[in-house]
Write a protein that holds these residues in place. Structure first.
Motif, PDB file in Angstrom:
ATOM      1  N   GLY A  74      -1.339 -13.896 -11.901  1.00  0.00           N
ATOM      2  CA  GLY A  74      -1.432 -12.676 -12.696  1.00  0.00           C
ATOM      3  C   GLY A  74      -0.268 -11.720 -12.483  1.00  0.00           C
ATOM      4  N   ILE A  75       0.655 -12.074 -11.583  1.00  0.00           N
ATOM      5  CA  ILE A  75       1.759 -11.169 -11.256  1.00  0.00           C
ATOM      6  C   ILE A  75       3.082 -11.717 -11.803  1.00  0.00           C
ATOM      7  CG2 ILE A  75       3.026 -10.042  -9.381  1.00  0.00           C
ATOM      8  CD1 ILE A  75       0.474 -10.309  -7.682  1.00  0.00           C
ATOM      9  N   TYR A 118     -10.513  -9.074  -1.423  1.00  0.00           N
ATOM     10  CA  TYR A 118      -9.165  -9.662  -1.359  1.00  0.00           C
ATOM     11  C   TYR A 118      -8.208  -9.137  -2.438  1.00  0.00           C
ATOM     12  CZ  TYR A 118      -5.414 -12.938  -2.228  1.00  0.00           C
ATOM     13  OH  TYR A 118      -4.179 -13.465  -2.507  1.00  0.00           O
ATOM     14  N   PRO A 119      -8.638  -9.052  -3.716  1.00  0.00           N
ATOM     15  CA  PRO A 119      -7.675  -8.617  -4.744  1.00  0.00           C
ATOM     16  C   PRO A 119      -7.286  -7.149  -4.633  1.00  0.00           C
ATOM     17  CG  PRO A 119      -9.653  -9.618  -5.732  1.00  0.00           C
ATOM     18  CD  PRO A 119      -9.951  -9.370  -4.298  1.00  0.00           C
ATOM     19  N   VAL A 120      -7.985  -6.390  -3.805  1.00  0.00           N
ATOM     20  CA  VAL A 120      -7.724  -4.957  -3.694  1.00  0.00           C
ATOM     21  C   VAL A 120      -6.744  -4.658  -2.554  1.00  0.00           C
ATOM     22  CG1 VAL A 120      -8.840  -2.715  -3.260  1.00  0.00           C
ATOM     23  CG2 VAL A 120      -9.998  -4.423  -4.634  1.00  0.00           C
ATOM     24  N   GLU A 121      -6.621  -5.592  -1.630  1.00  0.00           N
ATOM     25  CA  GLU A 121      -5.839  -5.328  -0.421  1.00  0.00           C
ATOM     26  C   GLU A 121      -4.401  -4.848  -0.703  1.00  0.00           C
ATOM     27  OE1 GLU A 121      -4.913  -8.445   2.462  1.00  0.00           O
ATOM     28  OE2 GLU A 121      -5.829  -7.175   3.983  1.00  0.00           O
ATOM     29  N   PRO A 122      -3.694  -5.452  -1.664  1.00  0.00           N
ATOM     30  CA  PRO A 122      -2.326  -4.985  -1.897  1.00  0.00           C
ATOM     31  C   PRO A 122      -2.262  -3.524  -2.352  1.00  0.00           C
ATOM     32  CG  PRO A 122      -2.679  -7.116  -2.923  1.00  0.00           C
ATOM     33  CD  PRO A 122      -4.027  -6.621  -2.488  1.00  0.00           C
ATOM     34  N   ALA A 123      -3.299  -3.042  -2.992  1.00  0.00           N
ATOM     35  CA  ALA A 123      -3.272  -1.666  -3.496  1.00  0.00           C
ATOM     36  C   ALA A 123      -3.897  -0.685  -2.515  1.00  0.00           C
ATOM     37  CB  ALA A 123      -4.004  -1.583  -4.836  1.00  0.00           C
ATOM     38  N   ASN A 124      -4.949  -1.120  -1.833  1.00  0.00           N
ATOM     39  CA  ASN A 124      -5.650  -0.195  -0.939  1.00  0.00           C
ATOM     40  C   ASN A 124      -6.397  -0.986   0.133  1.00  0.00           C
ATOM     41  OD1 ASN A 124      -7.813   1.566   0.114  1.00  0.00           O
ATOM     42  ND2 ASN A 124      -7.057   3.033  -1.392  1.00  0.00           N
ATOM     43  N   GLU A 125      -5.784  -1.059   1.290  1.00  0.00           N
ATOM     44  CA  GLU A 125      -6.354  -1.857   2.386  1.00  0.00           C
ATOM     45  C   GLU A 125      -7.739  -1.364   2.799  1.00  0.00           C
ATOM     46  OE1 GLU A 125      -3.040  -1.295   5.101  1.00  0.00           O
ATOM     47  OE2 GLU A 125      -2.600  -3.439   5.043  1.00  0.00           O
ATOM     48  N   GLU A 126      -7.917  -0.066   2.764  1.00  0.00           N
ATOM     49  CA  GLU A 126      -9.192   0.476   3.224  1.00  0.00           C
ATOM     50  C   GLU A 126     -10.343   0.038   2.307  1.00  0.00           C
ATOM     51  OE1 GLU A 126      -9.849   4.723   3.356  1.00  0.00           O
ATOM     52  OE2 GLU A 126     -11.627   4.453   4.620  1.00  0.00           O
ATOM     53  N   ALA A 127     -10.111   0.153   1.006  1.00  0.00           N
ATOM     54  CA  ALA A 127     -11.152  -0.261   0.063  1.00  0.00           C
ATOM     55  C   ALA A 127     -11.454  -1.751   0.229  1.00  0.00           C
ATOM     56  CB  ALA A 127     -10.733   0.044  -1.372  1.00  0.00           C
ATOM     57  N   PHE A 144     -11.164  -3.555   2.826  1.00  0.00           N
ATOM     58  CA  PHE A 144     -11.890  -3.748   4.073  1.00  0.00           C
ATOM     59  C   PHE A 144     -13.355  -3.314   3.935  1.00  0.00           C
ATOM     60  CE2 PHE A 144     -13.104  -2.438   8.380  1.00  0.00           C
ATOM     61  CZ  PHE A 144     -12.815  -3.604   9.068  1.00  0.00           C
ATOM     62  N   THR A 160       2.250   1.724  -3.358  1.00  0.00           N
ATOM     63  CA  THR A 160       1.193   2.202  -4.249  1.00  0.00           C
ATOM     64  C   THR A 160       0.963   3.697  -4.078  1.00  0.00           C
ATOM     65  OG1 THR A 160       0.117   0.047  -4.183  1.00  0.00           O
ATOM     66  CG2 THR A 160      -1.236   1.912  -4.876  1.00  0.00           C
ATOM     67  N   ASN A 165       0.835  -1.215   0.000  1.00  0.00           N
ATOM     68  CA  ASN A 165       0.000   0.000   0.000  1.00  0.00           C
ATOM     69  C   ASN A 165       0.864   1.256   0.000  1.00  0.00           C
ATOM     70  OD1 ASN A 165      -3.297  -0.146   1.262  1.00  0.00           O
ATOM     71  ND2 ASN A 165      -2.186  -1.923   0.537  1.00  0.00           N
ATOM     72  N   ALA A 197      -2.350 -16.897  -6.260  1.00  0.00           N
ATOM     73  CA  ALA A 197      -2.429 -15.437  -6.146  1.00  0.00           C
ATOM     74  C   ALA A 197      -1.360 -14.742  -6.983  1.00  0.00           C
ATOM     75  CB  ALA A 197      -2.293 -15.008  -4.680  1.00  0.00           C
ATOM     76  N   LEU A 198      -0.342 -15.494  -7.402  1.00  0.00           N
ATOM     77  CA  LEU A 198       0.739 -14.888  -8.186  1.00  0.00           C
ATOM     78  C   LEU A 198       0.573 -15.104  -9.688  1.00  0.00           C
ATOM     79  CD1 LEU A 198       3.807 -15.861  -5.955  1.00  0.00           C
ATOM     80  CD2 LEU A 198       2.886 -13.570  -6.277  1.00  0.00           C
ATOM     81  N   ALA A 227     -12.458   5.452  -0.254  1.00  0.00           N
ATOM     82  CA  ALA A 227     -11.084   5.036   0.035  1.00  0.00           C
ATOM     83  C   ALA A 227     -10.074   5.707  -0.908  1.00  0.00           C
ATOM     84  CB  ALA A 227     -10.977   3.514  -0.050  1.00  0.00           C
TER      85      ALA A 227
END
Lengths: 175, 297
Positions: free
Chosen positions: B199-200, B43-52, B54, A106, A103, B196-197, A161
Motif C-alpha cells: 500500500g506504500i 501493527y498498521p498503526v505503529e509507523p504513525a503512532n507507536e503508543e496507539a 501498543f 508524523t 513517528n 507491508a509495502l 494516544a
C-alpha cells in the motif's frame, strides 16, 4: 555523478532529533550504538531491490541530526519492517529505529498518506478493512461466522494516544 | 487450553480460504476455540503512532485475559505485534502500570496471563506432530513444497514465545514432512515478500515478491506453503500481476498451512476454501490424487 554527491549542511543539524530517538523513545534507545558495520544493508531485502534505501546511511544521518533530510523525504517509508536488521544487528541498534523515525516525521506533519488513510478507516471501523453486510453474507455462504464491527475501544485509544488530534490537524492543514 | 481465535483484519476479508481451513482443521482436532470482539492488532498503526499501536495490542491481550483464553493467531503481523506488546508488558513493571491505567478506561486489565500463539506452533506443539501424523490418510508423497515462513513469526525473536531459530526455523518444515511431502530448500527463503509495502510503494513490493518467486521457481516446487495472509496476498493473489509485469510464468500454487494439512487428512477442497486460491491448483490436486476443483462454486 554529481547528483549522487551528498553534502551535509552542518548548520542544519538538529541534535534534538538524536535526543528524541535515543532518550525520549523507549524502543529506539540503542540506535546511537551503531558501528556502521553494514550488517543491516547486506541483510535488507529492500536495499537489494532499491539501493536508495540504505539503513546504514539512514541511521548515520539520524545520528548526525539530519532531521530535515529524513523526515521530509519518502525514504524512511520504504522499510518493509521485516526485522531482519533488528535480528542481526550486532549492536542491537535497529530495534524500533524505523518506527520511531516515522513517528517523529508524523508528529512533524509528514504523516504518510497511506497511514493517514489507515488511521481514518481504523477510527471508524476498528479494523483496516470495513466489514459490511455483503461481506458477512459471503462469509456465511462459506460457513464462516458473522463479524460485527465495534470501534468504540479504538476511538478511545485514539483519544488517549492523541491520534484523533493528529488527524484533525492534518485535515485542518489540508483545508 | 481454550484459545481465542485472532484473525486480524486481513484474513477474514481477503484470505477467507485461510480462515476457513484454519477453523476446519482446529475443529477436526477438537481444539476449544472462541471468537472475541478483537480490534486491529495495532501493527498498521505503529509507523504513525507507536503508543496507539501498543495500546491496541494491550487491549486485545487484556480482552483475552478477561475471557480466560490464550490467543491463537493466523497472521504473522498480528503475531509479531501482539507478541511484542506481551513481552514488553510482562517485562517492564512501570510500563505495565501506566498501560493498565489507560486500558482501565476500557474496563480492561493486563496482568500477564495470556500467551500469544501462532497457528503453526499450536499445530506442532499443542496438537502435536504425532496426532497429525496419525490422521494423515492422504499422504502427499512425492510433493515438493517451498516452506515460506514470512518475517513476523520469526523476528525479532526476542519477543516471541517460541523456540524457533529465526535464521533456521523448523516448524513449517516438520509439518510439511508429517504430511509426507518434501520441504525443499530454495534461494531467498529468508527474504521478505514485501507485503507491508504493497500500500506504500506497490512497484517495490511486487519486485520483492518477484525476487522470492524466482528463487522458489528454481527449486521446481509443486507448491508454496505459507502461514501469513500478507505472504498469501503477495504470492497467490498478486502472482498473476507479477507474471504480467515481468513477462515471467511461475504458475506456482500457494497453499496456507491448514489447507495443506487438511488435504493430507482427507478433507475436501470446499471445506478448505481451495476455490478461493487464485493460482490454479488443478495440476497439484491431480498429482496428489485429490478430487479436482473444477466445480464452480
Amino acid at each position: 555523478m554529481a547528483e549522487n554527491k551528498r553534502v551535509i549542511d552542518v548548520d542544519n543539524l538538529d541534535q534534538g532529533l538524536v535526543k528524541e530517538l535515543s532518550e525520549e523513545r523507549r524502543e529506539s534507545r540503542g540506535f546511537l550504538t551503531c558501528i556502521q558495520c553494514g550488517t543491516c544493508v547486506s541483510s535488507c531485502p529492500v536495499t537489494y531491490i532499491d539501493p536508495e534505501f540504505n539503513p546504514r546511511r539512514i541511521v548515520r544521518m539520524a545520528s548526525l541530526g539530519m532531521r530535515d533530510e529524513l523526515v521530509s523525504k519518502g525514504v524512511i517509508w520504504l522499510c518493509s519492517t521485516c526485522n531482519t536488521c533488528v535480528e542481526r544487528c550486532p549492536q542491537d541498534a535497529m530495534k524500533g529505529f524505523f518506527s520511531s523515525i516515522r513517528n517523529i516525521a508524523t508528529q512533524g506533519g509528514y504523516l504518510h498518506p497511506t497511514f493517514e488513510k489507515i488511521l481514518e478507516i481504523l477510527e471508524e471501523h476498528g479494523r483496516i478493512y470495513e466489514i459490511d453486510e455483503f461481506l458477512n453474507l459471503e462469509r456465511s455462504e462459506m460457513g464462516l461466522p458473522e463479524i460485527r464491527e465495534d470501534a468504540s475501544d479504538m476511538k478511545k485509544i485514539f483519544e488517549i494516544a492523541e491520534v484523533d488530534e493528529l488527524l484533525l490537524e492534518k485535515r485542518s492543514r489540508e483545508i | 487450553m481454550r484459545y481465542a481465535l485472532f484473525l486480524g483484519c486481513t484474513a477474514p476479508v481477503r484470505t477467507r480460504n485461510y480462515e476457513l481451513a484454519t477453523r476446519k482443521i482446529l475443529e477436526s482436532f477438537s481444539l476449544d476455540i472462541i471468537d472475541l470482539n478483537f480490534i486491529c492488532c495495532g501493527y498498521p498503526v505503529e509507523p504513525a503512532n507507536e503508543e496507539a499501536a501498543f495500546l491496541m495490542a494491550a487491549r486485545n491481550l487484556a480482552l483475552a485475559e478477561k475471557n480466560g483464553t490464550d490467543i491463537l493467531t493466523i497472521c504473522n503481523a498480528c503475531f509479531g505485534n501482539l507478541s511484542k506488546a506481551n513481552y514488553l508488558l510482562k517485562d517492564d513493571d512501570s510500563l505495565r502500570d501506566s498501560t493498565n491505567s489507560k486500558i482501565g478506561e476500557l474496563g480492561l486489565h493486563f496482568s500477564g496471563r495470556v500467551r500469544v500463539r501462532h497457528l503453526i506452533e499450536v499445530l506442532r506443539c499443542d496438537i502435536g506432530l504425532e496426532s497429525i501424523k496419525n490422521k494423515v490418510s492422504h499422504p502427499l508423497k512425492g510433493i515438493r513444497i517451498a516452506a515460506y515462513y514470512g518475517c513476523h513469526y520469526l523476528k525479532p525473536s526476542i519477543y516471541m514465545d517460541h523456540n524457533e531459530n529465526p535464521e533456521n526455523p523448523i516448524s513449517l518444515d516438520s509439518l510439511i514432512e508429517v504430511t509426507k511431502a518434501e520441504s525443499i530448500p530454495f534461494e531467498g527463503s529468508r527474504k521478505c515478500c514485501g507485503g507491508a509495502l504493497l500500500g506504500i510503494e506497490q512497484d517495490l513490493a511486487l519486485a520483492m515478491s518477484k525476487e522470492v518467486l524466482e528463487g522458489i521457481k528454481k527449486s521446481t516446487p509443486d507448491a508454496i506453503v505459507t502461514i501469513c495472509p500478507f505472504c498469501g496476498i503477495m504470492f497467490d493473489i498478486c502472482q498473476g500481476e507479477i507474471e504480467e509485469r515481468y513477462g515471467r510464468k511461475y504458475s506456482i500454487p500457494v497453499l496456507y498451512l491448514p489447507q495443506m494439512i487438511g488435504l493430507s487428512i482427507g478433507m475436501d477442497s470446499k471445506e478448505l476454501g481451495l476455490q478461493m486460491n487464485r493460482v490454479s491448483l488443478d495440476e497439484f490436486l491431480a498429482k496428489i490424487g485429490s478430487s479436482t476443483l473444477g466445480v464452480p462454486q
